[in-house]
Design a protein around this motif. Sequence first.
Motif, PDB file in Angstrom:
ATOM      1  N   LYS A  26      14.485  61.526  17.865  1.00  0.00           N
ATOM      2  CA  LYS A  26      14.218  60.105  18.011  1.00  0.00           C
ATOM      3  C   LYS A  26      12.826  59.810  17.489  1.00  0.00           C
ATOM      4  O   LYS A  26      11.886  60.551  17.734  1.00  0.00           O
ATOM      5  N   GLN A  27      12.707  58.720  16.796  1.00  0.00           N
ATOM      6  CA  GLN A  27      11.411  58.275  16.314  1.00  0.00           C
ATOM      7  C   GLN A  27      11.235  56.821  16.669  1.00  0.00           C
ATOM      8  O   GLN A  27      12.177  56.034  16.622  1.00  0.00           O
ATOM      9  N   ILE A  28      10.028  56.470  17.019  1.00  0.00           N
ATOM     10  CA  ILE A  28       9.714  55.076  17.277  1.00  0.00           C
ATOM     11  C   ILE A  28       8.330  54.831  16.708  1.00  0.00           C
ATOM     12  O   ILE A  28       7.441  55.669  16.856  1.00  0.00           O
ATOM     13  N   ASN A  71       9.413  45.650  14.915  1.00  0.00           N
ATOM     14  CA  ASN A  71       9.601  46.908  15.643  1.00  0.00           C
ATOM     15  C   ASN A  71      10.624  47.735  14.882  1.00  0.00           C
ATOM     16  O   ASN A  71      11.638  47.184  14.426  1.00  0.00           O
ATOM     17  N   ALA A 103      12.755  51.739  14.943  1.00  0.00           N
ATOM     18  CA  ALA A 103      13.041  52.961  15.696  1.00  0.00           C
ATOM     19  C   ALA A 103      14.201  53.676  15.023  1.00  0.00           C
ATOM     20  O   ALA A 103      14.996  53.071  14.299  1.00  0.00           O
ATOM     21  N   TYR A 119      17.920  56.680  18.208  1.00  0.00           N
ATOM     22  CA  TYR A 119      18.449  56.205  19.489  1.00  0.00           C
ATOM     23  C   TYR A 119      19.918  55.827  19.316  1.00  0.00           C
ATOM     24  O   TYR A 119      20.292  55.177  18.338  1.00  0.00           O
ATOM     25  N   VAL A 176      17.648  52.356  22.713  1.00  0.00           N
ATOM     26  CA  VAL A 176      16.493  51.997  21.879  1.00  0.00           C
ATOM     27  C   VAL A 176      15.623  50.956  22.577  1.00  0.00           C
ATOM     28  O   VAL A 176      14.388  50.985  22.475  1.00  0.00           O
ATOM     29  N   TRP A 198      11.555  51.113  23.280  1.00  0.00           N
ATOM     30  CA  TRP A 198      10.592  50.081  22.895  1.00  0.00           C
ATOM     31  C   TRP A 198       9.848  49.513  24.102  1.00  0.00           C
ATOM     32  O   TRP A 198       8.637  49.279  24.026  1.00  0.00           O
ATOM     33  N   HIS A 211       5.334  47.583  21.313  1.00  0.00           N
ATOM     34  CA  HIS A 211       6.689  47.080  21.092  1.00  0.00           C
ATOM     35  C   HIS A 211       7.072  46.053  22.156  1.00  0.00           C
ATOM     36  O   HIS A 211       7.673  45.019  21.865  1.00  0.00           O
TER      37      HIS A 211
END
Length: 366
Positions: A5-7, A105, A107, A110, A116, A120, A126
């Motif tokens: 997962k990346q945000i 935003n 992401a 997710y 997600v 956030w 976010h």
Amino acid sequence: MKKGKQIIFVLVLGFMVIFTMQSVRAAEPYEQITNANEWELLKIVNEERVKQGQQPLAIFASLQKAAGVRSQEIAERFDHVRPDGTKCFTAIKEQGIRYGYAGENIAAGYTSPSDVMSGWMSSAGHRGNILSGSYSHIGIGYCNKGSYGNNWVQIFIGGCSVESIAVGGDGIAYPVGSSIEKMNRYLVVKCSDHGVGYVPVTEGMCTGYSKNQKGSQTITVSYRGKKAKFSVNIVDKAAEDKVTEGATSDDKISGSGSSDNKNTEDGTSVKKPAKIKKLRAVKKTKTTISLKWNKRKATGYEVWMAKSKKGTYKKVKTITSPDRITIKVKKSKSGKKYYFKVRAYKKVDNKKIYGSFSKAVVVKTK
């Protein structure tokens, strides 16, 4: 790149640019510009905003298009900078959208809208975009592509005013205990700068409704200084199979949806449309299915679809005259089964009188 997962932190653009970066379902009109994941995420965003005393956000076509472009781009380059080296906000300008403030935003990885959103909301930046009072519109983009699989984008803009609102969706009767969210109503919002937009109606926007009180109720929806009303009839759970809209499971949707006859304002009686028969597929490809059925004396027809035998049926199209239709099946795989039901309706005194649903037909794509 390792999957996970990346945000990435928000960008915020006003009349001056300030930003921080850190690691960290005719169909209803809105269904023509958004998919099920995007609409569900919009509901969650607006529920959070209402909890915090902020007005809900509306989606509209061109901003949805910009968000869709960005969801594809972050699968290639996970950044607020686009693959061509320009800043993310140029995607808004490319659609000719006017705005005073903007934010983004993004992401990836997710698996669901709630997943997600949780990510956030746990990040101050976010969360600040999601709950900001400066914004009036949101564009939500989702695609399954690239190293992380699920890519999510929110684009926020502000700097406009609402001219009018109206309630969309044509459900009338619901069983005792139904939430407003289950009614699947939405606002059609006309904005001075951005045209027509859509907002899912949630409980926090409404007054005048008691879910345990049987009988007719008039619900008032408030949005950015404007008000609109719609009426519902709350019935015993035993009558749930006669709910006009909002019945979603395979067994519930098969009810007639209305009594045999409808008395009009001038005292005449209108017989409901006959049950649809001989529903069948006349053509199919990997991504489209063409359906045909015996024509009825009706104003139009509704086509409902489920993705499994016992799955949830959702309305995918409303048409006003033909007895055939071609459905485009998004992200279909060859040899996948889809289940369809069709019902006819007559429009009397601006209300729909529904005939019985056809027998379900299963269609397998090529």
